[in-house]
Design an enzyme around this catalytic site. Structure first.
Site, PDB file in Angstrom:
ATOM      1  N   HIS A 198      33.542  37.002  41.664  1.00 50.29           N
ATOM      2  CA  HIS A 198      34.045  37.115  43.427  1.00 50.29           C
ATOM      3  C   HIS A 198      32.981  37.745  44.058  1.00 50.29           C
ATOM      4  CE1 HIS A 198      36.961  38.277  39.279  1.00 50.29           C
ATOM      5  NE2 HIS A 198      37.445  37.409  40.113  1.00 50.29           N
TER       6      HIS A 198
ATOM      7  N   SER B 143      34.489  37.217  34.136  1.00 46.66           N
ATOM      8  CA  SER B 143      35.608  37.541  34.173  1.00 46.66           C
ATOM      9  C   SER B 143      36.321  38.642  33.944  1.00 46.66           C
ATOM     10  CB  SER B 143      35.877  36.356  32.690  1.00 46.66           C
ATOM     11  OG  SER B 143      37.622  36.151  32.494  1.00 46.66           O
ATOM     12  N   SER B 144      37.288  38.330  34.944  1.00 42.93           N
ATOM     13  CA  SER B 144      38.036  39.660  34.674  1.00 42.93           C
ATOM     14  C   SER B 144      38.384  39.992  32.826  1.00 42.93           C
ATOM     15  CB  SER B 144      39.685  39.767  35.492  1.00 42.93           C
ATOM     16  OG  SER B 144      38.952  39.492  37.067  1.00 42.93           O
TER      17      SER B 144
HETATM   18  P1  AMP Z   1      40.636  35.091  39.200  1.00 48.13           P
HETATM   19  O1  AMP Z   1      40.403  36.040  40.223  1.00 48.13           O
HETATM   20  O2  AMP Z   1      39.759  34.834  38.109  1.00 48.13           O
HETATM   21  O3  AMP Z   1      41.363  34.307  40.022  1.00 48.13           O
HETATM   22  O4  AMP Z   1      39.312  34.368  40.317  1.00 48.13           O
HETATM   23  C1  AMP Z   1      38.857  34.488  41.890  1.00 48.13           C
HETATM   24  C2  AMP Z   1      37.649  33.059  42.110  1.00 48.13           C
HETATM   25  O5  AMP Z   1      37.053  33.526  41.610  1.00 48.13           O
HETATM   26  C3  AMP Z   1      38.325  32.033  41.490  1.00 48.13           C
HETATM   27  O6  AMP Z   1      37.899  31.721  42.859  1.00 48.13           O
HETATM   28  C4  AMP Z   1      37.214  32.152  40.499  1.00 48.13           C
HETATM   29  O7  AMP Z   1      37.049  29.976  40.141  1.00 48.13           O
HETATM   30  C5  AMP Z   1      36.150  32.804  40.362  1.00 48.13           C
HETATM   31  N1  AMP Z   1      35.270  33.167  40.141  1.00 48.13           N
HETATM   32  C6  AMP Z   1      35.712  33.752  38.650  1.00 48.13           C
HETATM   33  N2  AMP Z   1      34.844  34.412  37.712  1.00 48.13           N
HETATM   34  C7  AMP Z   1      33.845  33.333  38.375  1.00 48.13           C
HETATM   35  C8  AMP Z   1      32.314  33.551  37.669  1.00 48.13           C
HETATM   36  N3  AMP Z   1      32.024  33.711  36.928  1.00 48.13           N
HETATM   37  N4  AMP Z   1      31.817  33.010  38.566  1.00 48.13           N
HETATM   38  C9  AMP Z   1      31.876  32.445  39.302  1.00 48.13           C
HETATM   39  N5  AMP Z   1      33.279  32.080  40.257  1.00 48.13           N
HETATM   40  C10 AMP Z   1      33.837  32.894  39.728  1.00 48.13           C
END
Ligand code: AMP
Length: 281
Positions: free
Chosen positions: A37, A185-186
């Site tokens: 993020h 990843s969260s």
């Molecule tokens: P999320 O909070 O999981 O919905 O992710 C929010 C944004 O962060 C989305 O555009 C995801 O694709 C991006 N994102 C999540 N994990 C990663 C990562 N490891 N590398 C790059 N972008 C990420």
């Protein structure tokens, strides 16, 4: 950095920023921020006058039996990380403010949402596109930043923004990984120590695929089998899907050619993880 929790207040703030001619870079997230993020926030910081980060765990994109209630949350920590990465505004609305009781409008992108994660998570992308469209309406960004980690999501959102003439540029940033290769990843916090080790089969299997293709393998079925073989070495792994598709239109490839997206989703214990890579053949 300021925190805005009301949809109306965010909308008014965006209106006054636009009026004063400032460009808005927007990073939508579900919070529990990590370096993936933060890389998006830093990119927005470099390219826009004002950086807005939303933190919203969006109920409609979770299916029945998925982890909506368990999804990790730590707003204070997110606030610190967002500020450090360069956010000016954290938009942190409540679900009942985002979705009024009589909400009736949903956005669906056809075809591109049918395969890959779309087939194992019915309704997921409808939830994603709907909330992103709504957030775009409130935040009114010039540019929005998404991660390649969610490859299908990035393609679907680009298509939605183009088809609906949203006037928002979509930037897709590379996957950020832990030093051992696990895509950040969260959801990685769900993993037990043994599962954390098993989770490495996702990135390892993609590495294997890449080396096979670099060695001349062009048969997609053979590459998929090699990926499955690596994943199945992990005791806690259960494959959801392995796909090799055209990176632009997500149509299955039998023979590797052009720009191919190799994507997989794997349950490590109860945790569903995704990873992917793009290979130019
Ligand atoms: P999320 O909070 O999981 O919905 O992710 C929010 C944004 O962060 C989305 O555009 C995801 O694709 C991006 N994102 C999540 N994990 C990663 C990562 N490891 N590398 C790059 N972008 C990420």
């Amino acid at each position: 950095m300021i925190v805005i929790t009301s949809v109306r207040e965010m909308s008014e703030k965006a209106g006054s920023l636009k009026k004063s001619g400032r460009t808005i870079g927007f990073v939508p997230t579900m919070g529990y921020l990590h370096e993936g993020h933060c890389s998006l926030i830093r990119s927005a910081r470099r390219n826009s006058d004002t950086v807005v980060v939303s933190i919203f765990v969006n109920p409609p994109q979770f299916g029945r039996g998925e982890d909506l209630d368990a999804y990790p949350r730590d707003f204070k920590r997110d606030e610190r990380l967002a500020e450090k990465a360069g956010a000016d505004i954290v938009f942190y609305p409540e679900a009942n403010d985002v979705y009024a009781g009589d909400h009736r409008t949903f956005v669906t992108v056809e075809k591109l949402t049918e395969g890959l994660c779309g087939s194992s998570r019915p309704g997921h992308f409808r939830g994603v596109t709907t909330v992103v469209a709504k957030l775009f309406g409130v935040v009114r960004p010039d540019t929005a930043y998404f991660g390649q980690k969610d490859a299908q999501q990035a393609i679907v959102i680009k298509k939605m923004a183009a088809d609906l003439n949203m006037g928002v540029a979509i930037r897709v940033e590379p996957i950020v990984r832990e030093v051992d290769g696990l895509a950040m990843s969260s959801r990685n916090v769900y993993l037990s120590p043994a599962e954390r080790v098993d989770a490495l089969v996702l990135s390892r299997s993609l590495k294997k695929a890449r080396s096979l293709i670099e060695g001349g393998q062009r048969n997609a079925e053979n590459v998929k089998e090699a990926i499955e073989e690596v994943v199945n070495t992990a005791p806690s792994a259960a494959i959801d899907y392995v796909a090799i598709v055209n990176a632009a239109n997500l149509i299955d490839l039998k023979t590797l050619q052009g720009e191919a997206l190799i994507a997989l989703a794997v349950f490590i214990g109860k945790t569903r993880l995704i990873d992917n890579c793009i290979i130019h053949v």
